[in-house]
Design an enzyme around this catalytic site. Sequence first.
Site, PDB file in Angstrom:
ATOM      1  N   HIS A  28      -2.979  -3.228   6.689  1.00 26.96           N
ATOM      2  CA  HIS A  28      -4.193  -3.246   5.863  1.00 26.96           C
ATOM      3  C   HIS A  28      -4.124  -2.111   4.849  1.00 26.96           C
ATOM      4  O   HIS A  28      -4.619  -1.007   5.068  1.00 26.96           O
ATOM      5  CB  HIS A  28      -5.451  -3.111   6.730  1.00 26.96           C
ATOM      6  CG  HIS A  28      -6.697  -3.502   5.995  1.00 26.96           C
ATOM      7  ND1 HIS A  28      -7.410  -4.651   6.289  1.00 26.96           N
ATOM      8  CD2 HIS A  28      -7.353  -2.921   4.971  1.00 26.96           C
ATOM      9  CE1 HIS A  28      -8.448  -4.741   5.487  1.00 26.96           C
ATOM     10  NE2 HIS A  28      -8.439  -3.701   4.676  1.00 26.96           N
ATOM     11  N   HIS A  30      -4.485  -1.756   0.524  1.00 25.95           N
ATOM     12  CA  HIS A  30      -4.733  -2.374  -0.776  1.00 25.95           C
ATOM     13  C   HIS A  30      -3.867  -1.724  -1.848  1.00 25.95           C
ATOM     14  O   HIS A  30      -3.554  -0.531  -1.787  1.00 25.95           O
ATOM     15  CB  HIS A  30      -6.209  -2.263  -1.139  1.00 25.95           C
ATOM     16  CG  HIS A  30      -7.089  -3.098  -0.272  1.00 25.95           C
ATOM     17  ND1 HIS A  30      -7.281  -4.442  -0.483  1.00 25.95           N
ATOM     18  CD2 HIS A  30      -7.821  -2.785   0.823  1.00 25.95           C
ATOM     19  CE1 HIS A  30      -8.100  -4.921   0.435  1.00 25.95           C
ATOM     20  NE2 HIS A  30      -8.438  -3.934   1.245  1.00 25.95           N
ATOM     21  N   HIS A 212     -11.082 -10.610   4.929  1.00 28.88           N
ATOM     22  CA  HIS A 212     -11.914  -9.503   5.390  1.00 28.88           C
ATOM     23  C   HIS A 212     -13.164 -10.072   6.063  1.00 28.88           C
ATOM     24  O   HIS A 212     -13.727 -11.058   5.597  1.00 28.88           O
ATOM     25  CB  HIS A 212     -12.365  -8.638   4.207  1.00 28.88           C
ATOM     26  CG  HIS A 212     -11.306  -7.719   3.671  1.00 28.88           C
ATOM     27  ND1 HIS A 212     -10.042  -8.144   3.359  1.00 28.88           N
ATOM     28  CD2 HIS A 212     -11.340  -6.392   3.389  1.00 28.88           C
ATOM     29  CE1 HIS A 212      -9.336  -7.113   2.895  1.00 28.88           C
ATOM     30  NE2 HIS A 212     -10.098  -6.039   2.900  1.00 28.88           N
ATOM     31  N   GLU A 215     -17.060  -6.101   8.951  1.00 32.70           N
ATOM     32  CA  GLU A 215     -17.200  -4.669   8.673  1.00 32.70           C
ATOM     33  C   GLU A 215     -18.580  -4.424   8.069  1.00 32.70           C
ATOM     34  O   GLU A 215     -19.444  -3.819   8.694  1.00 32.70           O
ATOM     35  CB  GLU A 215     -16.112  -4.164   7.719  1.00 32.70           C
ATOM     36  CG  GLU A 215     -16.220  -2.645   7.497  1.00 32.70           C
ATOM     37  CD  GLU A 215     -15.411  -2.147   6.324  1.00 32.70           C
ATOM     38  OE1 GLU A 215     -15.011  -0.970   6.349  1.00 32.70           O
ATOM     39  OE2 GLU A 215     -15.201  -2.902   5.355  1.00 32.70           O
ATOM     40  N   ASP A 293      -6.432   1.200   4.658  1.00 32.97           N
ATOM     41  CA  ASP A 293      -7.335   0.558   3.707  1.00 32.97           C
ATOM     42  C   ASP A 293      -7.049   1.033   2.280  1.00 32.97           C
ATOM     43  O   ASP A 293      -6.259   0.423   1.572  1.00 32.97           O
ATOM     44  CB  ASP A 293      -8.788   0.821   4.113  1.00 32.97           C
ATOM     45  CG  ASP A 293      -9.757  -0.241   3.616  1.00 32.97           C
ATOM     46  OD1 ASP A 293      -9.318  -1.148   2.892  1.00 32.97           O
ATOM     47  OD2 ASP A 293     -10.944  -0.165   3.954  1.00 32.97           O
ATOM     48  N   ASP A 294      -7.694   2.105   1.839  1.00 36.01           N
ATOM     49  CA  ASP A 294      -7.538   2.638   0.486  1.00 36.01           C
ATOM     50  C   ASP A 294      -7.408   4.159   0.553  1.00 36.01           C
ATOM     51  O   ASP A 294      -8.389   4.887   0.349  1.00 36.01           O
ATOM     52  CB  ASP A 294      -8.754   2.273  -0.379  1.00 36.01           C
ATOM     53  CG  ASP A 294      -8.896   0.784  -0.602  1.00 36.01           C
ATOM     54  OD1 ASP A 294      -8.093   0.218  -1.373  1.00 36.01           O
ATOM     55  OD2 ASP A 294      -9.809   0.184  -0.005  1.00 36.01           O
TER      56      ASP A 294
END
Length: 358
Positions: A28, A30, A212, A215, A293-294
């Site tokens: 995961h 991005h 996704h 969340e 994630d980021d």
Amino acid sequence: MPLGGAPVPGSRVSRVRDLQALPKAHLHLHFTGSMRHATLLELAEREGIRLPDALVSEWPPHLSAADEKGWFRFQRLYDVARSVLRTEDDVRRLVREAAEDDVRDGGRWLEIQVDPSGYAARFGGITEFTDLVLDAVAGASRDTGIGMAVVIAANRTRHPLDARTLARLAGQYAGRGVVGFGLSNDERRGSTADFAPAFEIARRADLAMLPHGGELRGAEHVTTCLDALHADRLGHGVRSVEDPAVLGRVVDSGVALEVCPVSNVALGVYSDLTSVPLPELLAAGATVALGADDPLLFGSRLAGQYATMRAAHDLDDPTLAELARMSIRASRAPDDVKRAVIRDIDAWLAAPDERMDA
């Protein structure tokens, strides 16, 4: 600790292994969000782009997605960061540095997620940009030794017909570096079921279904992702824990959860790292793959997710090793890569641990 290694009377000695040395898969991550902060600053200066303070002096930014305004601020920062990518060399640099950072963190397999439509205007179209990314991924994999693949993701704030176009694009590259099809952005927007035709296109191309869900919305949205999109893995999915029946279904169906603890807290899903329900998910038998994630916006990369969960929940090394095994089993890595990485995880756990005074 005194000479000879004997602990000081009354002290507590904990035994830990180096988490950066733990082999793992990253499922995961991005595309723009993988950028190094230093690279963002350098490219912005080159292009004369004035970055907001949240990406400079206040980095990592204080974020929340508790309401639409908070998510808009998060998305605006992401869009600003994306705007610094102007040349093919910029794209290749981003991919290479993402690979290098994962290797430094023990990464052995990386699936990086990208929405080509967000870059098409600057790079000649979605097909041309996808070609560029896949070539960059192949080069970075050769140079760093990490196995890499691409997940093409649609944006749920755009029309579902756009998602079908991207699904067809992803299908054209199935077996040539693209392994999955995703659905990202604010899961509170739009109707998830409307994207089912796009996912069916991708499913027929034997791509992994990777939306996704679970969340920013709760367990009911996990059910929608399972029913409408036939998810193989869920981006996040952590809030499936809120409904035992939903969590049981996730476990029974073998759907892996790509849990990103630091971003969960940064976006206000949980108040602190001790509230991220990783122990409850594991106790229920869920397959969990920790992800960053980021990192550009949340300030923590892959090994950091393992370190924060170790500290927040007092996880022992066998549990952390099993998390790493689950990440590789849930990946789309070739079987020989999976076997090799799992052997190395076992070797990490079998090696002597380190002794640290606490």
